[in-house]
Motif scaffolding. Structure first.
Motif, short mmCIF file in Angstrom:
data_model
loop_
_atom_site.label_atom_id
_atom_site.label_comp_id
_atom_site.label_asym_id
_atom_site.label_seq_id
_atom_site.Cartn_x
_atom_site.Cartn_y
_atom_site.Cartn_z
N TYR A 81 -11.04 -24.07 53.11
CA TYR A 81 -11.61 -25.41 52.97
C TYR A 81 -13.12 -25.34 52.79
O TYR A 81 -13.69 -26.08 51.98
N ILE A 82 -13.78 -24.44 53.54
CA ILE A 82 -15.23 -24.30 53.40
C ILE A 82 -15.58 -23.79 52.00
O ILE A 82 -16.52 -24.27 51.37
N GLU A 83 -14.79 -22.85 51.50
CA GLU A 83 -15.08 -22.24 50.21
C GLU A 83 -14.81 -23.18 49.04
O GLU A 83 -15.62 -23.29 48.13
N ARG A 84 -13.67 -23.86 49.06
CA ARG A 84 -13.26 -24.65 47.89
C ARG A 84 -13.25 -26.15 48.11
O ARG A 84 -13.16 -26.90 47.15
N GLY A 85 -13.26 -26.60 49.34
CA GLY A 85 -13.23 -28.03 49.61
C GLY A 85 -11.83 -28.61 49.66
O GLY A 85 -11.65 -29.79 49.88
#
Length: 94
Positions: A81-85
């Motif tokens: 989630y942090i990397e791609r949203g």
């Protein structure tokens, strides 16, 4: 003697969990929060293992396995989630 060492280790793991919880709440960035959540999971597993040793029972071993799997999946989902949203990618039918 061994029981005293195990109780000391349990107390130190509790302090470590509290400090990691502070990092989750006040962390300067999202990756710091992800690492702190992973640290809480590992320390919680270790604490349950120590309680299992002190109580001389194998009843908590399944809980350790389940929490380990959930902590791993949670860490992977949070970092994705942090990397791609987004956690789950859906393919569009264009």
């Amino acid at each position: 003697m061994i029981e005293n060492v195990l109780l000391l280790a349990l107390a130190l793991f509790s302090v470590s969990i509290a400090l990691s919880l502070y990092r989750v709440i006040r962390g300067p960035s999202m990756p710091d929060r992800a690492i702190a959540l992973d640290t809480i999971g590992i320390n919680l597993l270790s604490s349950i293992a120590i309680v299992s040793i002190v109580l001389q029972t194998k009843a908590y071993l399944e809980a350790i396995l389940i929490l380990g799997i959930l902590a791993f999946i949670g860490t992977i989902a949070f970092t994705k989630y942090i990397e791609r949203g987004v956690i789950v990618e859906r393919k569009s039918n264009d």
